[in-house]
Write a protein that holds these residues in place. Sequence first.
Motif, PDB file in Angstrom:
ATOM      1  N   ASP A   6       0.818  -1.221   0.000  1.00  0.00           N
ATOM      2  CA  ASP A   6       0.000   0.000   0.000  1.00  0.00           C
ATOM      3  C   ASP A   6       0.849   1.268   0.000  1.00  0.00           C
ATOM      4  OD1 ASP A   6      -2.286  -1.558   0.043  1.00  0.00           O
ATOM      5  OD2 ASP A   6      -2.429  -1.524   2.238  1.00  0.00           O
ATOM      6  N   ALA A   7       2.016   1.205   0.590  1.00  0.00           N
ATOM      7  CA  ALA A   7       2.873   2.387   0.708  1.00  0.00           C
ATOM      8  C   ALA A   7       3.840   2.547  -0.469  1.00  0.00           C
ATOM      9  CB  ALA A   7       3.665   2.314   2.015  1.00  0.00           C
ATOM     10  N   MET A   8       3.823   1.611  -1.397  1.00  0.00           N
ATOM     11  CA  MET A   8       4.773   1.666  -2.509  1.00  0.00           C
ATOM     12  C   MET A   8       4.254   2.540  -3.640  1.00  0.00           C
ATOM     13  SD  MET A   8       6.204  -2.183  -2.952  1.00  0.00           S
ATOM     14  CE  MET A   8       7.102  -3.030  -1.683  1.00  0.00           C
ATOM     15  N   SER A   9       5.184   3.249  -4.244  1.00  0.00           N
ATOM     16  CA  SER A   9       4.857   4.029  -5.445  1.00  0.00           C
ATOM     17  C   SER A   9       4.729   3.074  -6.630  1.00  0.00           C
ATOM     18  CB  SER A   9       5.963   5.050  -5.716  1.00  0.00           C
ATOM     19  OG  SER A   9       7.154   4.371  -6.123  1.00  0.00           O
ATOM     20  N   ARG A  10       4.249   3.605  -7.738  1.00  0.00           N
ATOM     21  CA  ARG A  10       4.150   2.785  -8.947  1.00  0.00           C
ATOM     22  C   ARG A  10       5.515   2.220  -9.324  1.00  0.00           C
ATOM     23  NH1 ARG A  10       5.032   2.255 -14.097  1.00  0.00           N
ATOM     24  NH2 ARG A  10       3.463   1.440 -15.514  1.00  0.00           N
ATOM     25  N   ASP A  11       6.547   3.054  -9.287  1.00  0.00           N
ATOM     26  CA  ASP A  11       7.893   2.604  -9.642  1.00  0.00           C
ATOM     27  C   ASP A  11       8.382   1.505  -8.693  1.00  0.00           C
ATOM     28  OD1 ASP A  11       7.982   4.327 -11.789  1.00  0.00           O
ATOM     29  OD2 ASP A  11       9.189   5.849 -10.764  1.00  0.00           O
ATOM     30  N   GLN A  12       8.084   1.655  -7.412  1.00  0.00           N
ATOM     31  CA  GLN A  12       8.473   0.624  -6.443  1.00  0.00           C
ATOM     32  C   GLN A  12       7.716  -0.676  -6.696  1.00  0.00           C
ATOM     33  OE1 GLN A  12       7.578   3.095  -3.019  1.00  0.00           O
ATOM     34  NE2 GLN A  12       9.742   3.026  -2.382  1.00  0.00           N
ATOM     35  N   LEU A  13       6.431  -0.564  -7.037  1.00  0.00           N
ATOM     36  CA  LEU A  13       5.646  -1.765  -7.337  1.00  0.00           C
ATOM     37  C   LEU A  13       6.167  -2.471  -8.576  1.00  0.00           C
ATOM     38  CD1 LEU A  13       2.063  -0.436  -6.546  1.00  0.00           C
ATOM     39  CD2 LEU A  13       3.295  -2.234  -5.301  1.00  0.00           C
ATOM     40  N   VAL A  14       6.519  -1.708  -9.594  1.00  0.00           N
ATOM     41  CA  VAL A  14       7.088  -2.299 -10.817  1.00  0.00           C
ATOM     42  C   VAL A  14       8.396  -3.009 -10.477  1.00  0.00           C
ATOM     43  CG1 VAL A  14       8.125  -1.782 -13.065  1.00  0.00           C
ATOM     44  CG2 VAL A  14       5.936  -0.750 -12.433  1.00  0.00           C
ATOM     45  N   ALA A  15       9.231  -2.383  -9.667  1.00  0.00           N
ATOM     46  CA  ALA A  15      10.502  -3.010  -9.268  1.00  0.00           C
ATOM     47  C   ALA A  15      10.245  -4.293  -8.490  1.00  0.00           C
ATOM     48  CB  ALA A  15      11.336  -2.034  -8.437  1.00  0.00           C
ATOM     49  N   GLU A  16       9.225  -4.281  -7.645  1.00  0.00           N
ATOM     50  CA  GLU A  16       8.884  -5.483  -6.870  1.00  0.00           C
ATOM     51  C   GLU A  16       8.400  -6.601  -7.780  1.00  0.00           C
ATOM     52  OE1 GLU A  16       8.106  -7.770  -3.269  1.00  0.00           O
ATOM     53  OE2 GLU A  16       9.544  -6.266  -3.963  1.00  0.00           O
ATOM     54  N   VAL A  17       7.572  -6.271  -8.742  1.00  0.00           N
ATOM     55  CA  VAL A  17       7.097  -7.276  -9.703  1.00  0.00           C
ATOM     56  C   VAL A  17       8.274  -7.868 -10.471  1.00  0.00           C
ATOM     57  CG1 VAL A  17       5.783  -7.614 -11.838  1.00  0.00           C
ATOM     58  CG2 VAL A  17       4.758  -6.364  -9.932  1.00  0.00           C
ATOM     59  N   LEU A  18       9.188  -7.033 -10.913  1.00  0.00           N
ATOM     60  CA  LEU A  18      10.352  -7.526 -11.663  1.00  0.00           C
ATOM     61  C   LEU A  18      11.230  -8.417 -10.789  1.00  0.00           C
ATOM     62  CD1 LEU A  18      11.273  -4.320 -13.678  1.00  0.00           C
ATOM     63  CD2 LEU A  18      10.163  -6.400 -14.524  1.00  0.00           C
ATOM     64  N   ARG A  19      11.407  -8.055  -9.529  1.00  0.00           N
ATOM     65  CA  ARG A  19      12.208  -8.864  -8.603  1.00  0.00           C
ATOM     66  C   ARG A  19      11.551 -10.227  -8.396  1.00  0.00           C
ATOM     67  NH1 ARG A  19      12.622  -9.980  -3.127  1.00  0.00           N
ATOM     68  NH2 ARG A  19      10.630  -8.986  -2.663  1.00  0.00           N
ATOM     69  N   LEU A  20      10.230 -10.233  -8.220  1.00  0.00           N
ATOM     70  CA  LEU A  20       9.528 -11.500  -8.016  1.00  0.00           C
ATOM     71  C   LEU A  20       9.538 -12.360  -9.276  1.00  0.00           C
ATOM     72  CD1 LEU A  20       6.531 -10.176  -5.894  1.00  0.00           C
ATOM     73  CD2 LEU A  20       8.528 -11.465  -5.087  1.00  0.00           C
ATOM     74  N   ARG A  21       9.370 -11.732 -10.433  1.00  0.00           N
ATOM     75  CA  ARG A  21       9.429 -12.488 -11.687  1.00  0.00           C
ATOM     76  C   ARG A  21      10.799 -13.123 -11.874  1.00  0.00           C
ATOM     77  NH1 ARG A  21       6.213  -9.326 -16.515  1.00  0.00           N
ATOM     78  NH2 ARG A  21       4.141  -9.554 -15.615  1.00  0.00           N
ATOM     79  N   THR A  22      11.838 -12.393 -11.522  1.00  0.00           N
ATOM     80  CA  THR A  22      13.192 -12.940 -11.626  1.00  0.00           C
ATOM     81  C   THR A  22      13.329 -14.177 -10.751  1.00  0.00           C
ATOM     82  OG1 THR A  22      14.126 -10.775 -12.140  1.00  0.00           O
ATOM     83  CG2 THR A  22      15.640 -12.423 -11.251  1.00  0.00           C
ATOM     84  N   ALA A  23      12.811 -14.119  -9.529  1.00  0.00           N
ATOM     85  CA  ALA A  23      12.893 -15.256  -8.614  1.00  0.00           C
ATOM     86  C   ALA A  23      12.080 -16.435  -9.122  1.00  0.00           C
ATOM     87  CB  ALA A  23      12.412 -14.841  -7.224  1.00  0.00           C
ATOM     88  N   VAL A  24      10.886 -16.177  -9.633  1.00  0.00           N
ATOM     89  CA  VAL A  24      10.048 -17.264 -10.158  1.00  0.00           C
ATOM     90  C   VAL A  24      10.708 -17.892 -11.379  1.00  0.00           C
ATOM     91  CG1 VAL A  24       7.823 -17.812 -11.229  1.00  0.00           C
ATOM     92  CG2 VAL A  24       7.904 -16.367  -9.187  1.00  0.00           C
ATOM     93  N   ARG A  25      11.295 -17.083 -12.238  1.00  0.00           N
ATOM     94  CA  ARG A  25      11.984 -17.631 -13.415  1.00  0.00           C
ATOM     95  C   ARG A  25      13.185 -18.489 -13.017  1.00  0.00           C
ATOM     96  NH1 ARG A  25      10.790 -12.147 -15.866  1.00  0.00           N
ATOM     97  NH2 ARG A  25       9.066 -12.603 -17.268  1.00  0.00           N
TER      98      ARG A  25
END
Length: 90
Positions: A6-25
Amino acid sequence: MDDDLDAMSRDQLVAEVLRLRTAVRAHRDTSGHDLCWHHPDLWATLPERVEPDIAVPPWPRFMRGCVAHRQSLDEQAPDAAVHDAEHDAR
């Protein structure tokens, strides 16, 4: 549990999604003997830091599970390449 989002900006959320995608891959692309190991690196992508409370089956049941897992790979990925190498127990 996921209130941190909830406290993350759009840019922070995008970075989080990319970090999680990297881990899942990385987990998805595991092959050979690495398919058999637990993956604390994947669990570490979660914000909560807990020591996983794992339980290990007795050897006979564990080995039956390994065989069932391998058989499921034959059914789900019948054309998968064969990784014919011994496990390196470094």
